[in-house]
Enzyme design. Structure first.
Site, PDB file in Angstrom:
ATOM      1  N   GLY B  11      18.088 -44.267 -54.123  1.00  0.00           N
ATOM      2  CA  GLY B  11      18.603 -45.471 -53.462  1.00  0.00           C
ATOM      3  C   GLY B  11      17.767 -45.667 -52.211  1.00  0.00           C
ATOM      4  O   GLY B  11      16.926 -44.858 -51.902  1.00  0.00           O
ATOM      5  N   CYS B  12      17.925 -46.751 -51.464  1.00  0.00           N
ATOM      6  CA  CYS B  12      16.975 -46.953 -50.376  1.00  0.00           C
ATOM      7  C   CYS B  12      17.308 -48.108 -49.449  1.00  0.00           C
ATOM      8  O   CYS B  12      18.243 -48.852 -49.670  1.00  0.00           O
ATOM      9  CB  CYS B  12      15.588 -47.244 -50.918  1.00  0.00           C
ATOM     10  SG  CYS B  12      14.937 -45.902 -51.884  1.00  0.00           S
TER      11      CYS B  12
END
Lengths: 144, 362, 501
Positions: B11-12
């Site tokens: 994720g980011c």
């Protein structure tokens, strides 16, 4: 109104309609118990000759000769369906003689019998239609 | 286990800033922007792409390379010397930041292909560079080219992005476009090459999401000579862009209709010409459709594009102020650097927002 | 009296408490296994005539019948099984080749059953097909290597002819002759309603079915039966049949008894003559000859239709497929060793060819290694039994699948594997009029439509679970697959990891 129609193209002459019809007029839940060791008197009959077969039952004619000929008023036509009042039938068989399709027959108790589209028993779809394995008997509305 | 040995999903947070007038600004803004989204990263990777930062060397390919050992450096430099004219080389300037540890050797080279080698290869110079980058990254153990475009550079490391920015002294660079990435991988590779942005030539990709079409895309793109060494989504997306844009010649808008194609039902509701074109793109490049959640910011020479997956399963907000364009995972990351916006909006899934320099290239 | 070496395999068990002597079993058994004893008003059966097709069981209104495996046995022997012994008795009696029908029933590994699918958890949302669009549309045909633009810079449609399918499943080749008119009609109508395609097989196309042409693949096989201009023109695609999974390396034989008026006209052969398809095409002895036929067919149809080349999955299938991909073919169909047939020599059916899963995996990888995977689409066949098999095949790299046996089962086939006798009680693999009429296409096509719609729902559910909302993102997506109980070599060929990796 919805009627029973037959199509000889798909009739296999398997006679299952006759047995489902006979079963429909019993009050049994199990066909084996209902029809074991008895001779059936179905209201639908398979006619067959030279590899052609089809089922015959009451056409519920618009101008029914059976009703016209009934001397006691046991046969009546209501909402397009011809039904029989067994209490009034005296077994004179005028109807049997006058039906051009041979769709009326004597029953075991002397009164006549004929297809009443299962309205007195199953309701909904007539049992011969449900039991036909090949869609040769259908219950549907068609343009008259 | 090292990046590339397994499929790494994460994720980011992403952010991008672009000046349409080509006005150059300091890298400080992008650090401030990505720092706001600290919670979206976990310290296992951060990085930046910066465009227009090497005007004095703008005609040369700028290679940024990680070395794990001096021998890797020696081997790699021999290879580069054999294939390129090296105009300038130096260590990339960094400062000590306590949170950034285990740094590899980080070098920068400004190069141009040797004319004889280029002629022998029968390739155009970009393709020649790509081939050489793949050679280094797959054949030379311990050497990894993480940036290879002209007048641009990628800066990345293991750490929180704001620390990475300070480590690379990003505020000392000036460019017309910056993108940034904070990483939240579900594994702990701890390898610098695995951080974002991912780049090839001047294409850089920062990406938030996990694409479910990964292996379908990977196996397709590898058919065209690309080698997916990192097994990350971002790498695949960067190669897809390079392939469709540089090699096939699709426009960015057309690329959006391939990788985040409209649903067939949407396509069917379009006027005939448009419908035929969309049908063609979806059919002809079917295996490059990307499914699963993603928001990406793609940087390239003279432009930037922000794009969401077709269901918009990841957040992304865009903003504008005068000639400035902003895109980020969260609105706060835009407002922290520019609160007085002319316009702020959330682009729809599959709708690429493309900005380019006014009057062409920088 | 002759010695009867073989005891019947199956026994017809009748519950006399439930039998109402309606005689439907007797009327419906073309093998005449049931008999009515009028003096006793009782039904009896001859087990030796039973092929275990379940027609009587299915129609018995009181469920008085069942068929059981005989417990009569030979002395136990792990090497000389009852099957081996009986086959020797048969051949010692007849002197002939053993014949069988439908697919290979032997106990070889079914790789589909050793492959498991993935699903999304946490890092990636699964997608609910009831709430979000979930796309199963597929185009088959060669994809362009480059784009072209007109003078205004607009994209030019430079795609070669494509087939559009609403889902990645088609009905595979079954000839009119091997199956009945009504079976063909059911397939044609179902394909039309579903937006997929059916395949004529090598028996030509009955004129009545020209109207389903947009959903018809016409086959050109080694016998060239029924091939003429109008036949080719009325189709959506043309398939050159080089081989069949059930009987790689050999041809076909429709006995003259099945060649009646209609079939004679459709196949363009005299009534009552055997229709023999040679083992090879006698104008194709090598790959360059195939290329000529591909282009002859394209030339004949003005380059408007994709050409499919169908081969059986044999040992060097990847190399063969690579050759076909360069021969101008638009689609390669690969038929695995479990594929069905109306009749094949038993030894061929049971011992020749390879599993479709392995063939598919190696062909897909090979074409990718050579950079020519997009030159062709891959369609696989040979025992696709469920939507899960479809999903696994697509994830291994197939563009679409063919189903034959599954479609016939939907029409009533009970896999008694007696097609070659021509007495199919379900009206499918027969030309006897009284039997053919048992399959009413009005009911049959609906059952096929139901089956495909059910599979489509299931495919969408599985795709949604994986977070994929369009089938093209599943194609070749082998990371979505894991093997269970497979060895290193098998995993390597399939290009998948083991579960837990």
């Amino acid at each position: 109104m919805k009627r029973v129609y037959v199509n000889e193209k798909w009739c296999l002459g398997c006679h299952l309609c006759e047995y489902y019809c006979a079963f429909a007029s019993t009050n049994e839940k199990d066909m084996a118990r209902a029809l074991k060791d008895i001779r059936i008197h179905p209201r639908i009959r398979i006619e067959e000759k030279d590899g052609i077969s089809f089922a015959v039952s009451c056409r519920h004619c618009d101008e029914p000769l059976c009703v016209k000929g009934c001397i006691t008023g046991a046969l009546t036509r209501k909402d397009g369906i011809i039904t029989i009042d067994r209490n009034r039938c005296i077994g004179c068989y005028t109807c049997i003689l006058s039906c051009p399709f041979g769709a009326v027959s004597p029953s075991e108790d002397g009164a006549i019998q004929k297809c009443e589209l299962c309205i007195k028993t199953a309701g909904g779809t007539p049992k011969c239609v449900e039991g036909c394995p090949n869609g040769a008997i259908v219950f549907e509305e068609r343009g008259e | 286990m090292r990046e590339g040995m397994f499929r790494n999903i994460s994720g980011c947070a992403i952010s991008g800033i672009f000046s349409k007038s080509g006005k150059r600004f300091s890298g400080k803004s992008i650090i401030d922007s990505i720092a706001v989204m600290h919670e979206r990263s976990n310290g296992l990777g951060g990085g930046f792409a910066a465009y227009g930062i090497y005007p004095e060397y703008k005609d040369y390919y700028a290679f940024h390379i990680f070395y794990e050992s001096k021998s890797a450096k020696k081997e790699c430099e021999e290879f580069i010397e054999e294939h390129f004219d090296i105009i300038n080389l130096s260590k990339i300037p960094t400062r000590k930041v306590p949170a950034i540890k285990d740094e590899p050797l980080i070098w920068r080279y400004f190069v141009t292909p040797l004319p004889t080698k280029l002629a022998d290869s029968q390739l155009d110079d970009k393709e020649f560079v790509v081939k050489c980058v793949f050679r280094i990254n797959t054949r030379i153990d311990g050497a990894y080219v993480f940036s290879s475009g002209k007048n641009m550079g990628v800066f990345k490391a293991v750490g929180f992005p704001e620390d990475v920015g300070r480590f690379y002294r990003l505020e000392e660079y000036e460019g017309y476009c910056f993108t940034a990435h904070g990483r939240y991988p579900t594994n702990t590779p701890g390898w610098w090459g695995g951080a974002h942005p991912f780049s090839l030539l001047d294409y850089t990709v920062v990406h938030n999401g996990e694409i479910s079409s990964y292996d379908a895309n990977r196996r397709t793109i590898e058919m065209y000579g690309y080698k997916c060494t990192l097994k990350t989504d971002t790498e695949v997306i960067a190669y897809i862009f390079d392939y469709l844009h540089r090699k096939i010649g699709l426009t960015l808008k057309e690329i959006c209709s391939v990788i985040a194609a409209p649903f067939w039902s949407t396509i069917e509701s379009k006027p005939q010409k448009e419908r035929e074109e969309l049908e063609y793109l979806r059919n002809a490049f079917a295996s490059l459709l990307i499914t699963g959640p993603f928001s990406i910011i793609v940087g390239f020479e003279g432009g930037m594009m922000a794009l969401n997956d077709r269901l918009k399963l990841r957040s992304m907000v865009c903003g504008e102020k005068d000639d400035m364009f902003y895109a980020a995972s969260e609105e706060a990351a835009i407002r922290v650097i520019q609160n007085d916006l002319d316009r702020i909006w959330s682009p729809r899934g599959g709708e690429g927002v493309i900005v380019t320099l006014e009057g062409g290239k920088a | 009296m002759a010695v009867e070496y073989i005891y019947p395999d199956y026994e017809i068990v009748r519950d006399y408490d439930r039998c109402i002597v309606c005689r439907v079993c007797e009327r419906q058994c073309a093998n005449e296994a049931h008999e009515y004893l009028s003096d006793k008003n009782k039904m009896v059966a001859d087990n030796a005539k039973c092929v275990n097709c379940h027609r009587c069981v299915s129609l018995c209104p009181t469920r008085a019948l069942k068929i059981v495996k005989s417990d009569h046995t030979f002395k136990e022997n792990a090497n000389w099984t009852g099957k081996s012994i009986k086959e020797i008795y048969k051949q010692a009696g007849s002197g002939g080749v053993l014949l069988s029908s439908m697919g290979n029933p032997e106990n070889y590994p079914v790789y589909f059953d050793k492959i498991l699918l993935n699903a999304s958890q946490v890092t990636n949302p699964s997608i609910d097909p009831l709430r979000e669009p979930m796309e199963t549309r597929v185009y088959l045909g060669a994809k362009p290597e480059r784009i072209e633009r007109d003078e205004k810079g607009r994209l030019i449609n430079n795609l070669k002819p494509q087939l559009k399918l609403s889902m990645p499943v088609m009905f595979s080749a079954m000839s009119y002759g091997s199956i009945s008119y009504n079976a063909h009609e059911s397939l044609a109508r179902a394909a039309t309603e579903l937006g997929i395609l059916y395949n004529t097989g090598e028996g030509g196309l009955h004129e009545d079915f020209y109207k389903y042409g947009k959903n018809t693949i016409v086959q050109v096989a080694s016998g060239r039966f029924g091939v003429h201009k109008k036949y080719l023109e009325s189709s959506a695609a043309i398939e050159i049949k080089m081989g069949q999974g059930a009987k790689p390396g050999i041809g076909g034989h429709l006995p003259g008894t099945k060649v009646g008026e209609d079939i004679s006209k459709t196949r363009m052969i005299p009534v009552g003559t055997d229709a023999i398809s040679p083992a090879p095409h006698h104008d194709i002895y090598s790959i360059e000859d195939l290329r000529q036929l591909v282009y002859s067919l394209k030339e004949a149809t003005g380059y408007t239709k994709p050409v499919i080349v169908k081969i059986a999955a044999v040992h060097n299938v990847a190399l063969i497929a690579s050759g076909i991909a360069r021969s101008g073919a638009d689609i390669i169909a690969i038929d695995g060793f479990r594929g069905g047939t109306g009749a094949a020599p038993t030894r061929i059916r049971d011992h020749v060819g390879i599993p479709i899963e392995l063939a598919l995996a190696s062909v897909d990888q090979r074409l990718r290694d050579e950079g020519i995977r997009n030159n062709v689409s891959i369609v696989v066949a040979g025992s696709i039994r469920s939507s899960a098999d479809v999903v696994k095949a697509v994830a291994l790299g197939a563009d679409a699948v063919y189903i034959g046996t599954a479609a016939l089962i939907a029409l009533g086939c009970h896999l008694c594997r007696s097609c070659h006798t021509g007495k199919c009680n379900w009206g499918i693999a027969t030309q006897r009029e009284d039997l053919v009429k048992r399959l009413n296409p009005n009911l049959g096509y609906k059952r096929l439509v139901n089956l495909m719609n059910a599979w489509k729902h299931e495919i969408k559910e599985m795709m949604g679970g994986m977070g994929i909302n369009s089938i093209e993102s599943l194609k070749g997506n082998r990371l979505m697959l894991r093997g269970v109980g497979l060895n290193e070599k098998e995993l390597q060929i399939l290009g998948i990891k083991h579960a837990g990796e």
